[in-house]
Write a protein that holds these residues in place. Sequence first.
Motif, short mmCIF file in Angstrom:
data_model
loop_
_atom_site.label_atom_id
_atom_site.label_comp_id
_atom_site.label_asym_id
_atom_site.label_seq_id
_atom_site.Cartn_x
_atom_site.Cartn_y
_atom_site.Cartn_z
N SER A 17 64.60 78.55 16.49
CA SER A 17 65.28 78.18 17.73
C SER A 17 66.50 77.29 17.46
O SER A 17 67.52 77.39 18.15
N SER A 20 69.25 79.52 16.34
CA SER A 20 69.79 80.21 17.51
C SER A 20 70.78 79.31 18.24
O SER A 20 71.84 79.75 18.69
N ASN A 21 70.47 78.02 18.32
CA ASN A 21 71.38 77.06 18.95
C ASN A 21 72.66 76.88 18.15
O ASN A 21 73.75 76.73 18.72
N GLU A 23 74.04 79.24 16.31
CA GLU A 23 74.81 80.46 16.56
C GLU A 23 75.47 80.44 17.94
O GLU A 23 76.56 80.96 18.13
N ALA A 24 74.80 79.81 18.90
CA ALA A 24 75.33 79.73 20.26
C ALA A 24 76.36 78.61 20.41
O ALA A 24 77.03 78.51 21.43
N GLY A 25 76.49 77.77 19.38
CA GLY A 25 77.45 76.68 19.44
C GLY A 25 76.94 75.46 20.17
O GLY A 25 77.72 74.57 20.51
N THR A 26 75.64 75.38 20.41
CA THR A 26 75.08 74.23 21.13
C THR A 26 74.42 73.23 20.19
O THR A 26 73.90 72.23 20.63
N ARG A 27 74.43 73.51 18.90
CA ARG A 27 73.88 72.59 17.89
C ARG A 27 74.83 72.57 16.70
O ARG A 27 75.27 73.61 16.24
N LYS A 28 75.12 71.37 16.24
CA LYS A 28 75.99 71.23 15.07
C LYS A 28 75.19 71.47 13.80
O LYS A 28 73.98 71.33 13.77
N THR A 72 81.11 84.18 16.80
CA THR A 72 79.99 83.88 17.70
C THR A 72 79.61 85.08 18.57
O THR A 72 78.62 85.01 19.30
#
Length: 101
Positions: A17, A20-21, A23-28, A72
């Motif tokens: 997970s 996945s974040n 890849e989505a740009g929501t986690r550094k 992305t």
Amino acid sequence: MGLKQEDVAKSLGIPRSALSNVEAGTRKVGAIELSRLAKLYLRPLTWFTGEDTGIGLVLPKEVAHVARAAATLSRRDRQELARFAEFLKSRARGKGGSDGR
């Protein structure tokens, strides 16, 4: 390279997970994770930061931005983007110029 998310996540030592974040740009991505990605994908660290295009040339800033954004996208959307780029190149050739005007 055909790796599954689960395989990449295990290699990085993070949950799927979390990958996945990323890849989505929501986690550094941390430095250690970035180093592991570079080893996994057999690329220099600079390839992931956009400083190294892998083909020995420096991309203009706006082109590097498009490349990062394209990374992305889904595979299908990247293929569509490539077809659109080919369309723009052929349109520019048909008009006798390379600037698309």
